[in-house]
Design a protein around this motif. Structure first.
Motif, short mmCIF file in Angstrom:
data_model
loop_
_atom_site.label_atom_id
_atom_site.label_comp_id
_atom_site.label_asym_id
_atom_site.label_seq_id
_atom_site.Cartn_x
_atom_site.Cartn_y
_atom_site.Cartn_z
N VAL A 156 98.42 60.99 -19.65
CA VAL A 156 98.75 59.45 -19.07
C VAL A 156 98.17 59.65 -17.92
O VAL A 156 97.72 58.61 -17.27
CB VAL A 156 100.30 58.97 -19.32
N GLN A 157 99.55 60.29 -16.74
CA GLN A 157 98.99 60.48 -15.12
C GLN A 157 96.98 60.54 -14.78
O GLN A 157 97.02 59.67 -14.28
CB GLN A 157 99.78 61.75 -14.98
N PHE A 158 96.77 61.35 -15.84
CA PHE A 158 94.91 62.00 -15.16
C PHE A 158 93.94 60.92 -15.86
O PHE A 158 93.51 60.48 -14.74
CB PHE A 158 94.48 63.16 -16.39
N TYR A 159 94.71 59.88 -16.67
CA TYR A 159 93.73 58.86 -17.18
C TYR A 159 94.18 57.24 -17.40
O TYR A 159 93.91 56.61 -17.65
CB TYR A 159 93.62 59.10 -19.30
N ALA A 160 95.23 57.10 -16.88
CA ALA A 160 95.09 56.07 -16.62
C ALA A 160 94.86 55.53 -15.08
O ALA A 160 94.89 53.73 -16.36
CB ALA A 160 96.77 56.42 -15.03
N GLU A 161 93.63 55.60 -14.94
CA GLU A 161 93.30 54.33 -13.79
C GLU A 161 91.63 54.64 -14.69
O GLU A 161 91.42 53.22 -14.68
CB GLU A 161 92.59 55.77 -12.32
N PRO A 162 91.16 55.24 -15.51
CA PRO A 162 90.16 55.36 -16.38
C PRO A 162 90.61 53.82 -17.87
O PRO A 162 89.76 53.16 -17.70
CB PRO A 162 89.86 56.66 -17.41
N LEU A 163 91.47 54.76 -18.01
CA LEU A 163 91.86 53.42 -19.26
C LEU A 163 92.34 52.13 -18.51
O LEU A 163 92.37 51.45 -19.46
CB LEU A 163 94.05 53.84 -19.57
N GLN A 164 92.92 52.17 -17.33
CA GLN A 164 93.71 50.55 -16.68
C GLN A 164 91.90 50.14 -16.42
O GLN A 164 92.09 48.56 -17.32
CB GLN A 164 94.12 50.32 -15.56
N LYS A 165 90.57 50.18 -16.19
CA LYS A 165 89.75 50.14 -15.85
C LYS A 165 88.63 49.15 -17.24
O LYS A 165 88.63 48.36 -17.44
CB LYS A 165 88.70 50.78 -15.30
N PHE A 166 88.90 50.29 -18.15
CA PHE A 166 88.68 50.78 -19.71
C PHE A 166 89.15 48.52 -20.17
O PHE A 166 88.63 47.67 -20.22
CB PHE A 166 88.84 51.12 -20.78
N LEU A 167 90.92 48.60 -19.43
CA LEU A 167 90.81 47.71 -20.54
C LEU A 167 91.01 46.16 -19.31
O LEU A 167 90.64 44.97 -19.90
CB LEU A 167 92.50 48.04 -20.22
N GLN A 168 90.93 46.51 -18.00
CA GLN A 168 90.10 45.24 -17.79
C GLN A 168 89.10 44.83 -17.82
O GLN A 168 88.50 43.66 -18.18
CB GLN A 168 90.03 45.83 -15.97
N GLU A 169 87.94 45.61 -18.49
CA GLU A 169 86.08 45.41 -18.88
C GLU A 169 86.93 44.93 -20.17
O GLU A 169 85.53 43.59 -20.22
CB GLU A 169 85.77 46.63 -18.97
N LEU A 170 87.41 45.05 -21.02
CA LEU A 170 87.06 44.40 -21.95
C LEU A 170 88.12 43.30 -22.26
O LEU A 170 88.03 42.15 -22.75
CB LEU A 170 88.79 45.06 -23.32
N GLU A 171 88.74 42.60 -21.35
CA GLU A 171 89.14 41.49 -20.62
C GLU A 171 88.19 40.87 -20.06
O GLU A 171 88.58 39.26 -20.62
CB GLU A 171 89.95 41.43 -19.09
N LYS A 172 87.86 40.79 -19.34
CA LYS A 172 85.84 40.62 -18.83
C LYS A 172 85.28 39.95 -20.23
O LYS A 172 84.66 38.74 -19.70
CB LYS A 172 85.24 41.79 -17.84
N MET A 173 85.38 40.44 -21.02
CA MET A 173 83.93 40.79 -22.14
C MET A 173 84.56 39.55 -23.12
O MET A 173 84.13 38.91 -24.12
CB MET A 173 83.79 42.06 -22.70
N GLN A 174 86.09 39.56 -22.77
CA GLN A 174 86.47 37.76 -23.99
C GLN A 174 85.85 36.66 -23.85
O GLN A 174 86.65 36.23 -22.29
CB GLN A 174 88.43 38.90 -24.75
#
Length: 254
Positions: free
Chosen positions: A236-254
């Motif tokens: 979770v710690q290793f991929y927290a930032e990439p996951l957060q960025k991915f979720l932010q990109e998903l929000e922009k696409m909506q």
């Protein structure tokens, strides 16, 4: 009620006590060894890599954590392998291997939910925010030197279960009872992580790990749960930032 071996002054029991003491001393020496060895090791890393001090620091720390835990674990394995009855804390039949694995996996979820409850109590009663600085610091080191992941996920949990569940809990439960042994060992387990704002969370983990060992009479049950917990937190710690960025990109696409 669970039957526990009675402590006597027989030569075998004396050997068990010596083994427990030696394992504990190895762990303590491993924890404090950086006071004398980390700086010389850092200079060696700088010389071998040609990096400046700041650039070499995470590499030094990562490799030192991995090597020190590995050495301590190997020495502990050697000591305990010479004392075949060291693990016989309880009388009666131990849990089967398949059920030991099942309880270990179940234990991971017990610890996970136990931490959630502990975090809620910390926030409601003490106003302590979530997130462990100790965990964040160690993961930051692992990002600089991935070899440290072995210590975080494998070497560390196994060695800590040897020390806090078998040596401390296992010794106390033979002369007191489950709750006294579990609470004392859990508190020491919490203190050694040097994250006192979250001492409740670590204590809860220690109590559940002690329960798993007590329930199955096998140290590997708590080891499985501990390894899974550390592995999950590290992931979770290793991929927290990439996951957060991915979720932010998903929000922009909506």
């Amino acid at each position: 009620m669970e039957r526990i071996l009675t402590v006597t002054n027989s030569p075998k029991v004396t050997k068990h006590k010596k083994t427990a003491l030696y394992v504990l001393l190895i762990y303590i020496l491993m924890q404090i060894s950086s006071r004398w060895l980390l700086l010389p090791f850092h200079k060696l890393v700088m010389k071998m890599t040609g990096l400046a001090s700041e650039q070499a620091a995470p590499i030094t720390q990562g490799w030192y954590i991995a090597l020190s835990f590995a050495v301590a674990l190997i020495l502990s394995f050697i000591l305990t392998s010479r004392d075949k009855a060291f693990w016989n804390v309880y009388q009666g039949k131990k849990e089967t291997i398949p059920l030991t694995i099942v309880w270990g996996i179940l234990g991971f979820f017990l610890v996970f939910f136990g931490q959630m409850i502990g975090a809620a109590i910390e926030m409601a009663v003490f106003g302590i925010e979530g997130g462990s600085q100790n965990t964040a610091d160690i993961v930051a080191i692992a990002k600089g030197a991935p070899i440290a992941i072995l210590a975080i996920v494998v070497f560390g949990p196994i060695l800590e279960e040897f020390v806090f569940r078998r040596v401390i809990f296992g010794s106390l439960v033979q002369t007191t009872n489950f709750w006294v042994a579990a609470i004392v060992s859990a508190i020491f387990f919490a203190i050694i992580h040097f994250d006192f704002s979250h001492i409740l969370l670590y204590t809860i983990c220690g109590l559940i790990f002690a329960f798993l060992y007590h329930k199955t009479k096998r140290i590997w049950t708590s080891i499985i749960a501990h390894v899974m917990l550390n592995g999950f937190v590290t992931l979770v710690q290793f991929y927290a930032e990439p996951l957060q960025k991915f979720l932010q990109e998903l929000e922009k696409m909506q």
